[in-house]
Scaffold this motif. Sequence first.
Motif, PDB file in Angstrom:
ATOM      1  N   THR A  56      42.241  62.181  11.450  1.00 28.23           N
ATOM      2  CA  THR A  56      41.492  61.405  10.449  1.00 28.23           C
ATOM      3  C   THR A  56      40.130  61.042  11.022  1.00 28.23           C
ATOM      4  O   THR A  56      40.034  60.365  12.054  1.00 28.23           O
ATOM      5  CB  THR A  56      42.253  60.120  10.067  1.00 28.23           C
ATOM      6  OG1 THR A  56      43.517  60.474   9.514  1.00 28.23           O
ATOM      7  CG2 THR A  56      41.456  59.314   9.038  1.00 28.23           C
ATOM      8  N   GLU A  88      43.270  47.505  11.245  1.00 32.50           N
ATOM      9  CA  GLU A  88      44.554  46.868  10.963  1.00 32.50           C
ATOM     10  C   GLU A  88      45.646  47.868  10.613  1.00 32.50           C
ATOM     11  O   GLU A  88      46.823  47.502  10.508  1.00 32.50           O
ATOM     12  CB  GLU A  88      44.381  45.855   9.829  1.00 32.50           C
ATOM     13  CG  GLU A  88      43.479  44.681  10.190  1.00 32.50           C
ATOM     14  CD  GLU A  88      43.390  43.659   9.070  1.00 32.50           C
ATOM     15  OE1 GLU A  88      44.027  43.875   8.016  1.00 32.50           O
ATOM     16  OE2 GLU A  88      42.680  42.650   9.245  1.00 32.50           O
ATOM     17  N   LYS A  89      45.291  49.130  10.426  1.00 36.87           N
ATOM     18  CA  LYS A  89      46.292  50.160  10.131  1.00 36.87           C
ATOM     19  C   LYS A  89      47.119  50.507  11.370  1.00 36.87           C
ATOM     20  O   LYS A  89      48.198  51.083  11.257  1.00 36.87           O
ATOM     21  CB  LYS A  89      45.611  51.427   9.605  1.00 36.87           C
ATOM     22  CG  LYS A  89      44.920  51.256   8.262  1.00 36.87           C
ATOM     23  CD  LYS A  89      44.255  52.555   7.829  1.00 36.87           C
ATOM     24  CE  LYS A  89      43.532  52.384   6.501  1.00 36.87           C
ATOM     25  NZ  LYS A  89      42.853  53.644   6.094  1.00 36.87           N
ATOM     26  N   TYR A  90      46.600  50.178  12.533  1.00 36.22           N
ATOM     27  CA  TYR A  90      47.315  50.506  13.766  1.00 36.22           C
ATOM     28  C   TYR A  90      48.565  49.646  13.885  1.00 36.22           C
ATOM     29  O   TYR A  90      48.504  48.417  13.843  1.00 36.22           O
ATOM     30  CB  TYR A  90      46.412  50.285  14.977  1.00 36.22           C
ATOM     31  CG  TYR A  90      47.083  50.582  16.295  1.00 36.22           C
ATOM     32  CD1 TYR A  90      47.516  51.864  16.603  1.00 36.22           C
ATOM     33  CD2 TYR A  90      47.305  49.562  17.228  1.00 36.22           C
ATOM     34  CE1 TYR A  90      48.131  52.145  17.806  1.00 36.22           C
ATOM     35  CE2 TYR A  90      47.914  49.835  18.444  1.00 36.22           C
ATOM     36  CZ  TYR A  90      48.327  51.120  18.722  1.00 36.22           C
ATOM     37  OH  TYR A  90      48.951  51.391  19.914  1.00 36.22           O
ATOM     38  N   ASP A  91      49.729  50.287  14.043  1.00 40.57           N
ATOM     39  CA  ASP A  91      51.016  49.583  14.125  1.00 40.57           C
ATOM     40  C   ASP A  91      51.693  49.745  15.476  1.00 40.57           C
ATOM     41  O   ASP A  91      52.900  49.514  15.617  1.00 40.57           O
ATOM     42  CB  ASP A  91      51.951  50.058  13.015  1.00 40.57           C
ATOM     43  CG  ASP A  91      52.278  51.556  13.116  1.00 40.57           C
ATOM     44  OD1 ASP A  91      51.804  52.204  14.073  1.00 40.57           O
ATOM     45  OD2 ASP A  91      53.009  52.063  12.242  1.00 40.57           O
ATOM     46  N   ASP A  95      46.588  60.530  12.554  1.00 39.94           N
ATOM     47  CA  ASP A  95      45.543  59.600  12.993  1.00 39.94           C
ATOM     48  C   ASP A  95      44.490  60.322  13.820  1.00 39.94           C
ATOM     49  O   ASP A  95      43.297  60.033  13.707  1.00 39.94           O
ATOM     50  CB  ASP A  95      46.164  58.463  13.821  1.00 39.94           C
ATOM     51  CG  ASP A  95      47.173  57.649  13.031  1.00 39.94           C
ATOM     52  OD1 ASP A  95      46.924  57.402  11.838  1.00 39.94           O
ATOM     53  OD2 ASP A  95      48.216  57.281  13.600  1.00 39.94           O
ATOM     54  N   MET A 134      41.093  52.705  13.688  1.00 39.34           N
ATOM     55  CA  MET A 134      42.173  52.496  12.709  1.00 39.34           C
ATOM     56  C   MET A 134      42.200  51.059  12.202  1.00 39.34           C
ATOM     57  O   MET A 134      42.702  50.794  11.104  1.00 39.34           O
ATOM     58  CB  MET A 134      43.513  52.849  13.348  1.00 39.34           C
ATOM     59  CG  MET A 134      43.684  54.328  13.650  1.00 39.34           C
ATOM     60  SD  MET A 134      45.156  54.662  14.644  1.00 39.34           S
ATOM     61  CE  MET A 134      46.462  54.175  13.495  1.00 39.34           C
ATOM     62  N   THR A 139      36.895  59.173  11.764  1.00 42.40           N
ATOM     63  CA  THR A 139      36.241  57.860  11.710  1.00 42.40           C
ATOM     64  C   THR A 139      35.114  57.897  12.741  1.00 42.40           C
ATOM     65  O   THR A 139      35.092  58.772  13.605  1.00 42.40           O
ATOM     66  CB  THR A 139      37.200  56.707  12.064  1.00 42.40           C
ATOM     67  OG1 THR A 139      37.407  56.683  13.492  1.00 42.40           O
ATOM     68  CG2 THR A 139      38.537  56.835  11.365  1.00 42.40           C
TER      69      THR A 139
END
Length: 328
Positions: A263, A250-253, A260, A248, A265
């Motif tokens: 998705t 920088e999308k990881y919060d 997720d 993820m 990857t």
Amino acid sequence: MAFITKLITRSLVVALVGAAAFAYWAKQPITVQEPAIEFTILPGSGAGAAGQQMAAAGVPLQPILFNLLARVTAKSAKLKAGSYELKPGTTPLQLLNQLVRGAFAQESLTIIEGWTFRQMRQALAAHTGLKHDTVNLTDQALMAQISPEFKAPEGLFFPDTYLFAKGSSDLQIYKQAHMTLIAHLTEAWEKRDPSLPYATPYEALIMASIVEKETGQKSERGLIAGVFVNRLKLGMLLQTDPTVIYGMGEKYDGKIRKRDLETDTPYNTYMRAGLPSTPIALPGAQSLTAALAPARTDALYFVSRGDGTSQFSGNLTEHNRAVNQYHR
């Protein structure tokens, strides 16, 4: 004739007294009011220039006397350029020998287990004791200077505390950390169980990085590795959250949502079989050992108990029961 004899005698006495005083001075601690005084000797500096540079940096030492000491001891041309520290209790003679040996001021940098390579780069870039020769290089360009064999840098540097002379190139730290990692990986690989499902040491390194991120309990790393090895051997998906998080970016919060997990990857082990394409962090020695000498277990699942430890299960029914107990 008597006058000349007296004059010679007096001169000899003065010379002897002067020599004795000079020898005494060379062995007396330099008065330092601070914990340490930092100074730099520039390349090509002889004893005279070195004395001037030290005095300019605040070292309470007469440059003329230091130059004389270096010449008397035949060390004037042996001084090494670099950054130094004068600590309390140091004598002029010890200081001279320090410059001759090249006993530079020591700095340290600690690389933490589980860091990503990005975090490692940030730490090196922020260290004021390093010369930042690589700060403008891309990861690929940096790896070309360290080890052209590898394209992706993740996982290829050993977490440890590294000592270096102040002003050293950051490239030196990267190379040292990489060589240390390769040494540890090679040693663990040579001792491995041949039945492990790794084709190369790099695959074992990938597994070690996953183990590193999956638990903070060092005692459980062997069991965690055992679960993943069992899954690989059976062709099961690894289904490990840390790889998803890594994918993820920088999308990881701080949270993983259903979307997720769905998705695709290169690092989504809920959707792709086998190991991801690269490590996801910098594994330490215990994680490397766990990946290449995993605990023998029948477990195929584990779930966090919420206290830093995990509950291991041998089948899905047991696992679901553990999930209900600790999370639902």
